[in-house]
Design a protein around this motif. Structure first.
Motif, PDB file in Angstrom:
ATOM      1  N   ALA A 113      -1.917   5.121  -5.235  1.00 45.98           N
ATOM      2  CA  ALA A 113      -2.894   3.958  -6.184  1.00 45.98           C
ATOM      3  C   ALA A 113      -3.062   4.349  -7.325  1.00 45.98           C
ATOM      4  CB  ALA A 113      -3.050   2.804  -4.983  1.00 45.98           C
ATOM      5  N   GLY A 114      -2.236   3.778  -8.409  1.00 47.68           N
ATOM      6  CA  GLY A 114      -2.460   3.874  -9.563  1.00 47.68           C
ATOM      7  C   GLY A 114      -1.763   5.527 -10.755  1.00 47.68           C
ATOM      8  N   GLU A 115      -1.709   5.767  -9.875  1.00 48.63           N
ATOM      9  CA  GLU A 115      -0.810   6.700 -10.390  1.00 48.63           C
ATOM     10  C   GLU A 115       0.716   6.702 -11.404  1.00 48.63           C
ATOM     11  OE1 GLU A 115      -0.979  10.308  -8.012  1.00 48.63           O
ATOM     12  OE2 GLU A 115      -3.364  10.704  -8.011  1.00 48.63           O
ATOM     13  N   ASP A 116       1.348   7.590 -11.901  1.00 42.67           N
ATOM     14  CA  ASP A 116       2.430   6.809 -12.288  1.00 42.67           C
ATOM     15  C   ASP A 116       3.849   7.334 -10.874  1.00 42.67           C
ATOM     16  OD1 ASP A 116       2.020   6.249 -14.319  1.00 42.67           O
ATOM     17  OD2 ASP A 116       2.925   7.247 -15.947  1.00 42.67           O
ATOM     18  N   VAL A 117       4.585   6.655 -10.933  1.00 37.90           N
ATOM     19  CA  VAL A 117       5.714   7.147  -9.822  1.00 37.90           C
ATOM     20  C   VAL A 117       6.717   7.718 -10.336  1.00 37.90           C
ATOM     21  CG1 VAL A 117       7.430   6.109  -7.884  1.00 37.90           C
ATOM     22  CG2 VAL A 117       5.214   4.859  -8.266  1.00 37.90           C
ATOM     23  N   HIS A 118       7.093   8.761 -10.521  1.00 32.01           N
ATOM     24  CA  HIS A 118       8.543   8.938 -10.372  1.00 32.01           C
ATOM     25  C   HIS A 118       9.602   9.601  -9.924  1.00 32.01           C
ATOM     26  CE1 HIS A 118       5.135  11.214 -13.498  1.00 32.01           C
ATOM     27  NE2 HIS A 118       5.473  11.139 -14.076  1.00 32.01           N
ATOM     28  N   HIS A 119       9.242   8.798  -8.955  1.00 31.25           N
ATOM     29  CA  HIS A 119      10.527   9.329  -7.835  1.00 31.25           C
ATOM     30  C   HIS A 119      10.405   8.026  -6.798  1.00 31.25           C
ATOM     31  CE1 HIS A 119      10.434  13.538  -9.137  1.00 31.25           C
ATOM     32  NE2 HIS A 119      11.542  13.398  -8.122  1.00 31.25           N
ATOM     33  N   TYR A 120      11.290   6.910  -6.380  1.00 29.44           N
ATOM     34  CA  TYR A 120      12.135   6.456  -5.552  1.00 29.44           C
ATOM     35  C   TYR A 120      12.740   6.934  -3.610  1.00 29.44           C
ATOM     36  CZ  TYR A 120      12.292   2.684  -8.998  1.00 29.44           C
ATOM     37  OH  TYR A 120      11.821   1.541 -10.003  1.00 29.44           O
ATOM     38  N   SER A 121      12.312   6.872  -2.759  1.00 24.31           N
ATOM     39  CA  SER A 121      13.251   7.292  -2.049  1.00 24.31           C
ATOM     40  C   SER A 121      13.254   6.158  -0.697  1.00 24.31           C
ATOM     41  CB  SER A 121      11.652   8.450  -1.166  1.00 24.31           C
ATOM     42  OG  SER A 121      11.024   8.601  -2.030  1.00 24.31           O
ATOM     43  N   ASN A 122      13.903   6.537  -0.026  1.00 26.44           N
ATOM     44  CA  ASN A 122      14.665   5.995   0.989  1.00 26.44           C
ATOM     45  C   ASN A 122      13.832   7.383   2.573  1.00 26.44           C
ATOM     46  OD1 ASN A 122      16.884   4.473   0.306  1.00 26.44           O
ATOM     47  ND2 ASN A 122      18.359   5.969   0.133  1.00 26.44           N
ATOM     48  N   VAL A 123      14.076   6.274   3.681  1.00 19.62           N
ATOM     49  CA  VAL A 123      13.275   6.986   4.537  1.00 19.62           C
ATOM     50  C   VAL A 123      14.141   7.191   6.037  1.00 19.62           C
ATOM     51  CG1 VAL A 123      11.758   6.282   6.501  1.00 19.62           C
ATOM     52  CG2 VAL A 123      10.946   5.460   4.465  1.00 19.62           C
ATOM     53  N   LEU A 124      14.362   8.650   6.256  1.00 16.23           N
ATOM     54  CA  LEU A 124      15.917   8.119   7.055  1.00 16.23           C
ATOM     55  C   LEU A 124      14.746   8.575   7.953  1.00 16.23           C
ATOM     56  CD1 LEU A 124      17.096  11.398   4.309  1.00 16.23           C
ATOM     57  CD2 LEU A 124      17.477   9.448   4.658  1.00 16.23           C
ATOM     58  N   SER A 125      13.842   9.606   8.582  1.00  9.96           N
ATOM     59  CA  SER A 125      12.808   8.969   9.692  1.00  9.96           C
ATOM     60  C   SER A 125      11.380   8.807   9.770  1.00  9.96           C
ATOM     61  CB  SER A 125      13.676  10.176  10.849  1.00  9.96           C
ATOM     62  OG  SER A 125      12.893  11.085  10.155  1.00  9.96           O
ATOM     63  N   GLY A 126      11.067   8.581  10.484  1.00  7.08           N
ATOM     64  CA  GLY A 126       9.476   8.192  11.096  1.00  7.08           C
ATOM     65  C   GLY A 126       9.013   6.713  10.128  1.00  7.08           C
ATOM     66  N   VAL A 127       8.053   7.063   9.974  1.00  7.11           N
ATOM     67  CA  VAL A 127       7.384   5.737   9.176  1.00  7.11           C
ATOM     68  C   VAL A 127       6.995   5.917   8.157  1.00  7.11           C
ATOM     69  CG1 VAL A 127       6.288   4.109   9.791  1.00  7.11           C
ATOM     70  CG2 VAL A 127       7.038   4.814  11.696  1.00  7.11           C
ATOM     71  N   VAL A 128       6.457   5.338   7.460  1.00  5.96           N
ATOM     72  CA  VAL A 128       5.652   4.677   5.788  1.00  5.96           C
ATOM     73  C   VAL A 128       4.687   3.705   6.295  1.00  5.96           C
ATOM     74  CG1 VAL A 128       5.694   4.890   3.639  1.00  5.96           C
ATOM     75  CG2 VAL A 128       6.861   6.913   4.758  1.00  5.96           C
ATOM     76  N   LYS A 129       3.516   4.313   5.583  1.00  4.10           N
ATOM     77  CA  LYS A 129       2.449   3.089   5.895  1.00  4.10           C
ATOM     78  C   LYS A 129       2.187   3.020   4.179  1.00  4.10           C
ATOM     79  CE  LYS A 129      -1.785   5.893   6.609  1.00  4.10           C
ATOM     80  NZ  LYS A 129      -2.427   6.441   8.039  1.00  4.10           N
ATOM     81  N   LEU A 130       1.716   1.482   3.526  1.00  2.00           N
ATOM     82  CA  LEU A 130       1.856   1.326   2.808  1.00  2.00           C
ATOM     83  C   LEU A 130       0.247   0.520   2.959  1.00  2.00           C
ATOM     84  CD1 LEU A 130       4.636  -0.550   1.104  1.00  2.00           C
ATOM     85  CD2 LEU A 130       3.865   1.920   1.053  1.00  2.00           C
ATOM     86  N   THR A 131      -0.693   1.354   1.963  1.00  2.00           N
ATOM     87  CA  THR A 131      -1.838   0.833   2.194  1.00  2.00           C
ATOM     88  C   THR A 131      -2.866   0.271   0.503  1.00  2.00           C
ATOM     89  OG1 THR A 131      -3.201   3.232   1.568  1.00  2.00           O
ATOM     90  CG2 THR A 131      -2.699   2.981   4.158  1.00  2.00           C
ATOM     91  N   ARG A 132      -3.631  -0.013   0.861  1.00  2.00           N
ATOM     92  CA  ARG A 132      -4.083  -0.521   0.204  1.00  2.00           C
ATOM     93  C   ARG A 132      -6.387  -0.413   0.003  1.00  2.00           C
ATOM     94  NH1 ARG A 132      -3.624  -5.296  -4.241  1.00  2.00           N
ATOM     95  NH2 ARG A 132      -6.032  -3.849  -4.368  1.00  2.00           N
ATOM     96  N   LEU A 133      -6.991   0.346  -0.397  1.00  2.00           N
ATOM     97  CA  LEU A 133      -8.203   0.964  -0.459  1.00  2.00           C
ATOM     98  C   LEU A 133      -9.187  -0.149  -1.522  1.00  2.00           C
ATOM     99  CD1 LEU A 133      -9.340   3.441   1.062  1.00  2.00           C
ATOM    100  CD2 LEU A 133      -9.184   4.294  -1.305  1.00  2.00           C
ATOM    101  N   MET A 134     -10.741  -0.470  -1.017  1.00  2.00           N
ATOM    102  CA  MET A 134     -11.519  -1.196  -1.760  1.00  2.00           C
ATOM    103  C   MET A 134     -12.497  -0.151  -2.036  1.00  2.00           C
ATOM    104  SD  MET A 134     -12.337  -4.221   0.775  1.00  2.00           S
ATOM    105  CE  MET A 134     -12.994  -4.669  -0.447  1.00  2.00           C
ATOM    106  N   ALA A 135     -13.064  -0.264  -3.384  1.00  2.00           N
ATOM    107  CA  ALA A 135     -14.390   0.909  -3.638  1.00  2.00           C
ATOM    108  C   ALA A 135     -15.127   1.462  -2.555  1.00  2.00           C
ATOM    109  CB  ALA A 135     -14.806  -0.199  -4.902  1.00  2.00           C
TER     110      ALA A 135
END
Lengths: 248, 248
Positions: A61-83
């Motif tokens: 979060a907050g950093e520039d994204v230089h790559h996109y990805s496809n998930v081939l196996s496993g699970v990716v979690k998307l999280t949000r963090l509070m202060a």
DNA sequence: CGGATACTTGAAGCATGTCAAAACCTGTGG
DNA sequence: CCACAGGTTTTGACATGCTTCAAGTATCCG
């Protein structure tokens, strides 16, 4: 719209699907299914595959994204963090989902491996360019975004209105349906490995670890699920689990 | 790709923007901005405008959708309902948002006027066809879907991890930012009409009416907001409201 | 075997829900 | 202008489901 003859001249075997893509799930159910063999081989020239172990970040979060990805196996979690450190999982991506947020170089969410994960990554600029040229690709991405929106709204209902017991049951059902799509249709038994540990489940459901644990114990004692080694779960009768997602 | 010469022949004034569209916000910030004058006049031939009063449904969960709409004024709420009557608002749409779910004839959510609303509606088949022909239009829709997804995830965090007090503050801030986008940037005071009644706010935040009321009272007593007639709200200092969205 | 990490269980506290009643606002008709 | 009815909002007292804090037990992995 624009002509991409250049691509063709670069690759003699332009009508062949690149080797790395041949057995890839993303070519069937994922976004790569929208690409021609030419586009695939163009993209594959910039593609890298890698494995991440649990808790390694894909994008922050907050950093520039230089790559996109496809998930081939496993699970990716998307999280949000509070202060103050409170954390919430706002989405889970399974194979062959696309991970990325076109049209915005940076966002509020962090993407992080929830299990060991293997990814197929490509530079943002290459992909953005391809999106602009290929309406078919954009349509696939649009459809995935709409599906994710439906899911997000499903979880809004769950978070806002369900009890802890219903939340945990709903979570288990969701995982089962994602890991064994076909088995989940038929009303039989399912067996799978939980991709998330208790702390992640808690972050996903807006609960504490302790509450999650207690609710799992309750389901276990009611024989709705059987648990071995804390991670492998068997659901003898999906209908009984489904019934727990709504009421007593 | 496809030739749409037919359209041109049908309309002599094809290069002119239809009268109904001229002053329409959807042509600037909404999806119609992606359409050529020809496409606009084609679409406008199938377009109907109407006003709905509060609590009238636009589309109903489980029923086939025959029309999409743009919100011209007012607020549309997207709700999900559980079998036992529990309800949750899963999204709010302000002008000039597009209301609809392409690629799926029916869904789980009901769209319903939260205030008096005016809509510009068009048949699904006409719009689907236009989406298929116009990558620009599809891109706008994709972008709106991504924005909605970001918002949905923001609310997942709010629902999962914030206290009742923080939820209500976050809600008020979100409304202020939607109704007075420019004023919300500057750190001054804002004044607006609440588009939702307490019951809706409760359904949006996963709380009860009583809890919402108590939290609003608390904000009033702390002079963070001033309320008149239960509906019109003044925020003297947005920063102080913003501070309430995260901690004590 | 030991040490770390993950999970479970128990007891007590508190935020939010539930139930009930009162106050308020809004439009209508006398 | 007042009275009244309906819907909406506020307030209070009490109940409860989830969290917090604190131990204790399993599981994994060197």
């Amino acid at each position: 719209m624009g002509a991409n003859q250049a691509d063709k001249r670069l690759d003699i075997h332009n009508s062949e699907v690149p080797v790395v893509c041949r057995a890839c799930e993303a070519r069937h159910r994922g976004i790569c299914g929208a690409l021609t063999p030419e586009q695939l081989s163009h993209l594959s020239r910039h593609t890298t595959r890698h494995r991440l172990s649990r808790d390694v970040e894909v994008t922050v979060a907050g950093e520039d994204v230089h790559h996109y990805s496809n998930v081939l196996s496993g699970v990716v979690k998307l999280t949000r963090l509070m202060a103050d450190g409170r954390q919430q999982i706002v989405g889970l991506q399974f194979a062959p989902d696309f991970v990325g947020r076109p049209f915005r170089p940076t966002g509020e969410v962090t993407a992080e491996a929830a299990t060991n994960v293997s990814l197929c990554s490509f530079p943002r600029v290459v992909m953005d360019d391809m999106i602009a040229r290929s309406p078919d690709l954009e349509r696939r991405l649009y459809q995935q975004a709409l599906d994710e929106l439906d899911e997000a709204r499903e979880w809004i209902l769950t978070l806002g209105r369900k009890t802890a017991a219903e939340k945990v049951a709903s979570f288990l059902l969701m995982i089962a349906e994602n890991i064994e799509p076909e088995a989940a249709e038929s009303n039989g038994s399912i067996c799978f490995e939980l991709p998330l540990k208790r702390a992640d489940i808690a972050d996903f459901l807006g609960l504490t670890i302790e509450t999650v644990s207690r609710q799992i114990t309750k389901l276990r004692k009611a024989r709705v699920i059987v648990v071995e080694n804390n991670r492998s779960v068997t659901v003898p009768d999906i209908e009984r689990l489904r019934a727990r997602c709504e009421a007593e």
